[in-house]
Structure formats: structure tokens, C-alpha cells
Design a protein around this motif. Structure first.
Motif, PDB file in Angstrom:
ATOM      1  N   CYS A 144      -0.629 -64.111  -9.025  1.00  0.00           N
ATOM      2  CA  CYS A 144      -0.444 -64.839 -10.276  1.00  0.00           C
ATOM      3  C   CYS A 144       0.999 -64.670 -10.748  1.00  0.00           C
ATOM      4  O   CYS A 144       1.583 -63.589 -10.641  1.00  0.00           O
ATOM      5  CB  CYS A 144      -1.411 -64.321 -11.346  1.00  0.00           C
ATOM      6  SG  CYS A 144      -3.146 -64.595 -10.957  1.00  0.00           S
ATOM      7  N   ASP A 146       4.051 -64.103 -13.166  1.00  0.00           N
ATOM      8  CA  ASP A 146       4.245 -63.325 -14.384  1.00  0.00           C
ATOM      9  C   ASP A 146       4.499 -64.268 -15.552  1.00  0.00           C
ATOM     10  O   ASP A 146       5.241 -65.252 -15.434  1.00  0.00           O
ATOM     11  CB  ASP A 146       5.435 -62.376 -14.221  1.00  0.00           C
ATOM     12  CG  ASP A 146       5.176 -61.310 -13.169  1.00  0.00           C
ATOM     13  OD1 ASP A 146       3.994 -60.969 -12.969  1.00  0.00           O
ATOM     14  OD2 ASP A 146       6.147 -60.841 -12.544  1.00  0.00           O
ATOM     15  N   LEU A 147       3.875 -63.966 -16.676  1.00  0.00           N
ATOM     16  CA  LEU A 147       4.077 -64.796 -17.858  1.00  0.00           C
ATOM     17  C   LEU A 147       5.511 -64.641 -18.351  1.00  0.00           C
ATOM     18  O   LEU A 147       6.061 -63.531 -18.352  1.00  0.00           O
ATOM     19  CB  LEU A 147       3.099 -64.398 -18.963  1.00  0.00           C
ATOM     20  CG  LEU A 147       1.612 -64.595 -18.648  1.00  0.00           C
ATOM     21  CD1 LEU A 147       0.767 -64.130 -19.822  1.00  0.00           C
ATOM     22  CD2 LEU A 147       1.319 -66.043 -18.327  1.00  0.00           C
ATOM     23  N   THR A 150       8.374 -64.757 -24.210  1.00  0.00           N
ATOM     24  CA  THR A 150       8.461 -65.785 -25.246  1.00  0.00           C
ATOM     25  C   THR A 150       8.608 -65.139 -26.616  1.00  0.00           C
ATOM     26  O   THR A 150       8.360 -63.944 -26.798  1.00  0.00           O
ATOM     27  CB  THR A 150       7.210 -66.682 -25.240  1.00  0.00           C
ATOM     28  OG1 THR A 150       6.051 -65.870 -25.485  1.00  0.00           O
ATOM     29  CG2 THR A 150       7.049 -67.393 -23.904  1.00  0.00           C
ATOM     30  N   ARG A 464      -1.999 -72.803 -20.926  1.00  0.00           N
ATOM     31  CA  ARG A 464      -0.726 -72.247 -20.474  1.00  0.00           C
ATOM     32  C   ARG A 464       0.172 -73.318 -19.868  1.00  0.00           C
ATOM     33  O   ARG A 464       1.398 -73.241 -19.978  1.00  0.00           O
ATOM     34  CB  ARG A 464      -0.981 -71.145 -19.448  1.00  0.00           C
ATOM     35  CG  ARG A 464      -1.596 -69.888 -20.050  1.00  0.00           C
ATOM     36  CD  ARG A 464      -1.798 -68.811 -19.003  1.00  0.00           C
ATOM     37  NE  ARG A 464      -2.277 -67.574 -19.603  1.00  0.00           N
ATOM     38  CZ  ARG A 464      -2.557 -66.474 -18.920  1.00  0.00           C
ATOM     39  NH1 ARG A 464      -2.398 -66.461 -17.602  1.00  0.00           N
ATOM     40  NH2 ARG A 464      -2.981 -65.389 -19.541  1.00  0.00           N
ATOM     41  N   TRP A 487       1.047 -74.846 -14.465  1.00  0.00           N
ATOM     42  CA  TRP A 487       1.356 -73.422 -14.490  1.00  0.00           C
ATOM     43  C   TRP A 487       0.415 -72.683 -13.550  1.00  0.00           C
ATOM     44  O   TRP A 487      -0.796 -72.641 -13.759  1.00  0.00           O
ATOM     45  CB  TRP A 487       1.232 -72.844 -15.896  1.00  0.00           C
ATOM     46  CG  TRP A 487       1.411 -71.354 -15.905  1.00  0.00           C
ATOM     47  CD1 TRP A 487       0.438 -70.394 -15.957  1.00  0.00           C
ATOM     48  CD2 TRP A 487       2.646 -70.644 -15.810  1.00  0.00           C
ATOM     49  NE1 TRP A 487       0.985 -69.146 -15.903  1.00  0.00           N
ATOM     50  CE2 TRP A 487       2.346 -69.266 -15.817  1.00  0.00           C
ATOM     51  CE3 TRP A 487       3.975 -71.043 -15.717  1.00  0.00           C
ATOM     52  CZ2 TRP A 487       3.334 -68.284 -15.735  1.00  0.00           C
ATOM     53  CZ3 TRP A 487       4.956 -70.063 -15.646  1.00  0.00           C
ATOM     54  CH2 TRP A 487       4.636 -68.706 -15.664  1.00  0.00           C
ATOM     55  N   ASP A 488       1.000 -72.115 -12.495  1.00  0.00           N
ATOM     56  CA  ASP A 488       0.291 -71.246 -11.572  1.00  0.00           C
ATOM     57  C   ASP A 488      -1.042 -71.872 -11.162  1.00  0.00           C
ATOM     58  O   ASP A 488      -1.064 -72.989 -10.647  1.00  0.00           O
ATOM     59  CB  ASP A 488       0.112 -69.872 -12.204  1.00  0.00           C
ATOM     60  CG  ASP A 488      -0.174 -68.794 -11.175  1.00  0.00           C
ATOM     61  OD1 ASP A 488       0.198 -68.990 -10.009  1.00  0.00           O
ATOM     62  OD2 ASP A 488      -0.776 -67.761 -11.520  1.00  0.00           O
ATOM     63  N   SER A 490      -3.567 -72.521 -13.286  1.00  0.00           N
ATOM     64  CA  SER A 490      -4.232 -73.069 -14.465  1.00  0.00           C
ATOM     65  C   SER A 490      -4.469 -74.567 -14.299  1.00  0.00           C
ATOM     66  O   SER A 490      -3.964 -75.207 -13.373  1.00  0.00           O
ATOM     67  CB  SER A 490      -3.385 -72.813 -15.718  1.00  0.00           C
ATOM     68  OG  SER A 490      -3.197 -71.432 -15.925  1.00  0.00           O
TER      69      SER A 490
END
Length: 556
Positions: A144, A146-147, A150, A464, A487-488, A490
Motif C-alpha cells: 500500500c 504511504d499516505l 497533509t 482517498r 489512489w493505490d 482504492s
């Protein structure tokens, strides 16, 4: 009597009579023997009587026998008891297990030793096999992403109230606080207030940053507003543009800009201590180039916070630049966190291809956490007037799905128009209010626009891919536009627009990143594209001035 039975004769106790003798009848004398002198005739007669008795049936004797018990029975009743003595059975032997010595002796035999070693080897081989399988699954599974890092202004739209007097019936800061619940329903994350400080037009000497204009409210009302907004998870940004009521600028003349910047520095510390979460400033292009050292100090005060209120704060710049090259350059040189510009253009005749290229360039040169988008503003007017009332829903969808932070003017959620002034009075509609005719239709349209805004903003806050997903341009022309937000692993979102006022658009969308079918999430015209309807992306049709957002799952 059987072998199992034994006669036991009970003897009478001393002093007691024998029961057998006591119950026996008295013995009678036996009949006398025949007389020797009896005649022969008498003997013959006796013999005849005896023969007659022998000829009679023996019933009478049987009855007598039944009535009179036999001597043996009489004796049994009076003294003899039959007892049954069971035969003795042999005792069964029960197995009680092996004792300790026997167990140790058996366990030490070669057969059991080999069995234990075999089971131990099988156990460890199985355990190592499962461990290796788990490691292999982890190594082969897709990682996954990394976020991204933000800030609070990346979590939702910013909402600007340029003049608090026209936002509510109270016509001051207290009225803004009273309507925070409505802003919370819009999923607003930041409230841009003002300017509200004392600033006589084009008078740098009379400028007082730390004093609130009487027609806007007072400091206590502002503190109460900040506290109430924070309780609803809404940050407060204060617009401190110096000469917001005059025409000179930015920040007055070249002579006064240094003095104004110095006074602004001390004012920033004051307002930071009141709990604000950021500052908005217009004219950053000129100020950052004319007084660069002072501009660096201003940035440090805002972005680093103060000793009493440390932490990152938003420095929001405003510019009238419209070219993507100029906006990109100013965003890099000024160091602001977000820059509100006119890069998306204005009017309903904006070329969709140029708009797409502007977005693509800024996205490729900067992190989307630093991008912001708006149509209109405090000086430009409201979105319905800038972009056209028929495109209100289309532009709402555009701003809330582009990569970056959307910035709205108050009333943009209902399509509020300027009507001769940049600060029209806000309309607060209610379903309970009874109206007739045209007024009822207008209210229904405003409420419908607001519901669309709420649904779209809520979707953005949950997905996301819409918050910080990649931006992929799929199709664009002079009147249509389509892009992906992914996103990834999602859910993916496809956003399509038709800006043409007269003609329908048919988009043939295909590619490795697109499936054949997608589901409608929201559409500006739900009767044309119903929610949850399955649409063929190879023939996606949009009516004039319509837009839709569709979704499809991640397929690996």
C-alpha cells in the motif's frame, strides 16, 4: 427341596409350648378291634361295605385333603423357613494403568523413541513451512502506498465571507457564528473571514490591523466565533489585506509598503494569539519582490506560529494571475502554502482544453497539497455570476474533484448571484417557509444545488482518490473534459464534463486504466444519468452543460 434351599427348624424358646403340639388336635382312641366272637355273616357284610366304598368316586377325599393341610406343610408353617443363598461370583480384575517404572520402561523402547523423533521432526517442518508461506505472501502482496503528509486545509473546501454584514440578519460576526452549523453540513474545513480591521480607503497612516471595524463586530465576538468554529472542526483564516477598501495598492505606494509590512508583522503576532489558524493576503506578487526580507519575516510568523500558539498555520496568497506559467512561478517564489488565482478562467466560453492543460501543468510542477482552485472571489464576484448560472453544479463538481483545495465564496453552494454588487445578501432558505409560484421554484432550485454540494463535499471527505489521488487526464476538447482520480487500491473515479450550452457530447473513453462499464455516483442531471446506473464508457453521453462523476473498483 432344591440344593439352594435349606430347612431351618426354629426351636421354641424355653418356657413356651411346642407350637406343633399346641395346634395339633387331640388324639382320639382307635376303633376297637373286631370282636372275636363276631359271626361270619357279620364279616361278610363288612367286606361288602368296603367294596361299595371303593366303587365311590374319590372327590370327597380330595375335598378333605384340600381342607386339611399335610403334616409337612403344617410343620413348614410352624417352624421351617426356606432361605436362598446365592452362589459367590469370582471378583473381576480391573486395569489400573501402568505405574511410573513401567511407563519409563515402555517409553525407552526403540520403537517409541523413533516415533517421538519422527513426530518432533514433522511438527517443526510444518511450522517452518507455515512461516515460509506467510513470508512469501507478504513479499508477493502489493504494498500500500504511504499516505501523503497533509495539513488541515487539504481535508476540505475553504469558505470565504468577504463582508460579514451581508452573511446574516445579525450583520456582524455574531451572525457568522450562528450559522456555523450550516457550514459544517457543507463539510467546510476552513472559514476565511474579512477583512474586518479598520482601514480607511487609501490611508496608510490611519490603518489599524489590530482593531475590528465597528460595523463588523468586536473582539469578543471574534473570539467567540473562533472558539465555536474549532468545536465544529472548522479552522478560521483572517484576511489581513491592508487597503481592502481603497484602490491604491497592492499595499499602497512603494514608499509606504515597507512601513505597512512592519506593522503587519506585529499585527500577525496579535491575531495568532487570538487563536486564528491562518492569514490571507492579497498582492503577494509585488510585496514578496519589493520587500523580500520583510516578506520572509511575515512567512515565518504565520507558518511557524508563535511561542504561545506553536504549530503550522496557513499562509494563503491571492493573485490576479491567470496563466499557469505565472501562477507556478509565483507559487514557488512567494513560499505561500496556497495561492488563489484566476488560472481556471471565467465565463461560460472558456476553452475546456486550455483549462485542462493549465491544471495538468500545475499538477506536474507542484504537489497537489499546494494547489488551490476557485472561480470568483471577494473582488471577482460569485461563481454563478463569473461562470454563468447554468453551470453552477458543473463548476461545483469541477472544483471539488480537481487535485488540490477548492475555495468557494459564500453563497456559491446555492448559486447566489451578484445582482449589481459583489456582496449580495445571503439567502437562507427553509422547506418550512411557504412560498408560491416563481419564488417557490427559485427556492427549490437553491435547495437542490445545496444538496448537490453537500453530497459531493461529503463524498470528497470519504474517498482517498478524491482527497489526494493521482490526476490522470483521459480526454479533452474545446467543450468537453474527462479525467481520472485514482489512489493505490482504492475505488477509482472518472469525472466527465460537457461545457457546451447547445450540443450534447459523446465521449469514447477507453484505455488500460479504464474498464468497459462504470456506475454513476452523482450527475448534474439525475434524470438523464440516474444515480447507480451502469454506463458504457465507450459511449458516454452528456447533455448540454452537464457533468457526472462515475466510479469503478480497483482491478489489480
Amino acid at each position: 427341596m432344591t440344593p439352594d434351599e435349606t430347612d431351618v427348624e426354629l426351636q421354641p424358646a424355653p418356657g413356651q409350648a411346642d407350637p406343633v403340639q399346641a395346634d395339633s388336635p387331640p388324639v382320639q382312641d382307635s376303633p376297637a378291634a373286631p370282636d372275636a366272637d363276631a359271626t361270619e355273616a357279620d364279616v361278610s357284610e363288612a367286606d361288602l361295605d368296603q367294596e361299595e366304598q371303593e366303587k365311590q368316586p374319590m372327590t370327597g377325599g380330595a375335598e378333605r385333603d384340600a381342607e386339611v393341610p399335610s403334616a409337612g406343610e403344617e410343620a413348614e408353617k410352624n417352624g421351617a423357613v426356606k432361605l436362598k443363598i446365592p452362589d459367590e461370583e469370582p471378583e473381576e480384575l480391573k486395569f489400573t494403568g501402568l505405574n511410573k517404572e513401567e511407563l519409563l520402561r515402555v517409553a525407552g523402547t526403540p520403537g517409541w523413541v523413533r516415533t517421538r523423533w519422527a513426530l518432533l521432526v514433522v511438527f517443526w517442518l510444518g511450522w517452518l513451512g507455515m512461516l515460509g508461506g506467510a513470508v512469501l505472501i507478504i513479499l508477493q502482496a502489493p504494498r500500500c502506498r504511504d499516505l501523503p503528509t497533509t495539513s488541515w486545509w487539504n481535508d476540505g473546501p475553504l469558505y470565504q465571507i468577504g463582508d460579514v454584514r451581508f452573511f446574516s440578519d445579525a450583520q456582524n460576526l455574531k451572525g457568522v457564528e450562528q450559522n456555523l452549523g450550516c457550514l459544517s453540513e457543507l463539510k467546510v474545513k476552513g472559514l476565511i473571514v474579512g477583512p474586518i480591521h479598520v482601514a480607511p480607503p487609501d490611508d496608510a497612516v490611519a490603518l489599524r490591523f489590530e482593531e475590528i471595524s465597528a460595523d463588523a463586530g468586536n473582539l469578543e465576538q471574534f473570539k467567540s466565533l473562533v472558539t465555536a468554529a474549532h468545536r465544529k472542526d472548522i479552522s478560521v483564516v483572517l484576511d489581513l489585506t491592508p487597503n481592502y477598501r481603497g484602490t491604491s495598492g497592492p499595499w499602497f505606494s512603494s514608499v509606504s509598503v515597507t512601513n505597512v509590512a512592519e506593522r503587519l508583522k506585529s499585527a500577525l503576532v496579535f491575531w495568532m494569539n487570538q487563536g486564528i489558524d491562518g492569514v490571507q493576503l492579497s498582492g503577494v506578487q509585488r510585496v514578496s519582490s519589493v520587500v523580500p526580507s520583510l516578506w520572509t519575516d511575515i512567512r515565518a510568523i504565520v507558518q511557524n506560529g508563535t511561542e504561545e500558539h506553536p504549530g503550522n498555520r496557513l499562509l494563503l496568497g491571492v493573485s490576479d494571475l491567470s496563466s499557469p506559467e505565472g501562477v507556478s512561478s509565483l507559487l514557488s517564489s512567494s513560499g505561500v502554502d496556497l495561492l488563489v488565482s484566476r488560472v481556471l478562467g471565467s465565463g461560460s466560453s472558456v476553452d475546456a482544453a486550455e483549462r485542462a492543460q493549465s491544471v495538468q501543468r500545475l499538477y506536474s510542477e507542484h504537489s497537489q497539497q499546494r494547489l488551490s482552485w476557485s472561480l470568483g472571489g471577494r473582488t471577482e464576484g460569485h461563481m454563478a455570476s463569473v461562470g454563468g448560472p447554468d453551470l453552477v453544479l458543473v463548476h461545483q463538481l469541477l472544483l471539488l474533484t480537481l487535485p488540490g483545495t477548492p475555495v468557494f465564496n459564500y453563497g456559491d453552494e446555492i448559486g447566489l448571484t451578484d445582482e449589481g454588487t459583489k456582496f449580495p445578501r445571503m439567502l437562507w432558505d427553509s422547506d418550512k417557509e411557504e412560498l408560491n409560484g416563481t419564488l417557490q421554484e427559485q427556492r427549490a432550485e437553491r435547495l437542490s444545488r445545496r444538496r448537490f454540494f453537500c453530497s459531493l463535499s461529503d463524498l470528497r471527505s470519504k474517498e482517498r482518490s478524491l482527497q489526494f489521488g493521482d490526476f490522470l487526464l483521459v480526454s479533452n476538447s474545446s467543450s468537453s473534459l474527462a479525467y481520472l482520480r485514482v489512489w493505490d487500491q482504492s475505488k477509482r473515479f472518472l469525472v466527465a464534463f460537457n461545457f457546451s450550452p447547445d450540443e450534447s457530447a459523446s465521449l469514447q473513453l477507453s484505455g488500460a486504466s479504464l474498464p468497459r462499464w462504470a456506475n454513476v455516483v452523482l450527475a448534474t442531471n439525475s434524470s438523464f444519468l440516474p444515480t447507480d446506473a451502469s454506463v458504457d464508457l465507450r459511449d458516454l453521453r452528456l447533455g448540454p452543460q452537464q457533468a457526472a462523476i462515475l466510479s469503478f473498483p480497483y482491478s489489480g
